[in-house]
Motif scaffolding. Structure first.
Motif, PDB file in Angstrom:
ATOM      1  N   ILE A   1       0.873  -1.170   0.000  1.00 29.39           N
ATOM      2  CA  ILE A   1       0.000   0.000   0.000  1.00 29.39           C
ATOM      3  C   ILE A   1       0.909   1.217   0.000  1.00 29.39           C
ATOM      4  CG2 ILE A   1      -1.706   1.298   1.299  1.00 29.39           C
ATOM      5  CD1 ILE A   1      -2.804  -1.366   2.281  1.00 29.39           C
ATOM      6  N   ARG A   2       0.720   2.100  -0.973  1.00 31.65           N
ATOM      7  CA  ARG A   2       1.558   3.284  -1.094  1.00 31.65           C
ATOM      8  C   ARG A   2       1.325   4.195   0.097  1.00 31.65           C
ATOM      9  NH1 ARG A   2       0.095   6.115  -6.076  1.00 31.65           N
ATOM     10  NH2 ARG A   2       0.976   4.352  -7.157  1.00 31.65           N
ATOM     11  N   ARG A   3       2.415   4.692   0.662  1.00 34.95           N
ATOM     12  CA  ARG A   3       2.328   5.482   1.871  1.00 34.95           C
ATOM     13  C   ARG A   3       1.660   6.838   1.649  1.00 34.95           C
ATOM     14  NH1 ARG A   3       6.958   6.348   6.357  1.00 34.95           N
ATOM     15  NH2 ARG A   3       5.915   8.016   7.479  1.00 34.95           N
ATOM     16  N   GLY A   4       1.893   7.462   0.518  1.00 34.06           N
ATOM     17  CA  GLY A   4       1.381   8.803   0.280  1.00 34.06           C
ATOM     18  C   GLY A   4      -0.130   8.892   0.145  1.00 34.06           C
ATOM     19  N   ASP A   5      -0.724   7.969  -0.614  1.00 36.71           N
ATOM     20  CA  ASP A   5      -2.160   8.062  -0.869  1.00 36.71           C
ATOM     21  C   ASP A   5      -2.920   6.778  -0.567  1.00 36.71           C
ATOM     22  OD1 ASP A   5      -1.166   6.530  -2.884  1.00 36.71           O
ATOM     23  OD2 ASP A   5      -2.041   7.671  -4.523  1.00 36.71           O
TER      24      ASP A   5
END
Length: 116
Positions: free
Chosen positions: A102-106
């Motif tokens: 899971i991408r940290r930013g979004d």
């Protein structure tokens, strides 16, 4: 409702979407596996499997067809001469999508797409 809408638009114009898929396909051919968003990976899977199926023939027309989509001589040569002959006996399913992070930013779900 999305009745009879055949592909994901990915929030891009048609030219931008075409360029995106071309560049993702070239990266996948060069590196063997890449990590991207799940929706992009699913669209790329459809795109690349059609190219591999055509490239399995290995003739001049296959080279021309693949080059028309990729516009990259090195990637076309590698696909037609190295990758596609591996799948000569396989009827399809040349790539595999594996959800990886899971991408940290979004908080977008990322997936790894790789050749089988």
């Amino acid at each position: 409702m999305r009745h009879q809408n055949r592909f994901r638009k990915l929030g891009r114009t048609s030219a931008h979407r075409k360029a995106l898929l071309k560049n993702l396909a070239i990266a996948l051919i060069e590196h063997g596996k890449i990590e991207t968003g799940v929706c992009k990976a699913k669209e790329l899977q459809s795109y690349i499997e059609k190219l591999v199926t055509t490239a399995r023939k290995g003739d001049f027309n296959a080279h021309r067809y693949v080059f028309a989509y990729l516009q990259n001589k090195e990637a076309t040569h590698k696909l037609v001469t190295e990758l596609a002959p591996k799948y000569a006996e396989r009827k399809g399913g040349y790539t595999r999508i594996h959800r990886s992070a899971i991408r940290r930013g979004d908080a977008s779900v990322l997936a790894q797409i790789a050749f089988v």
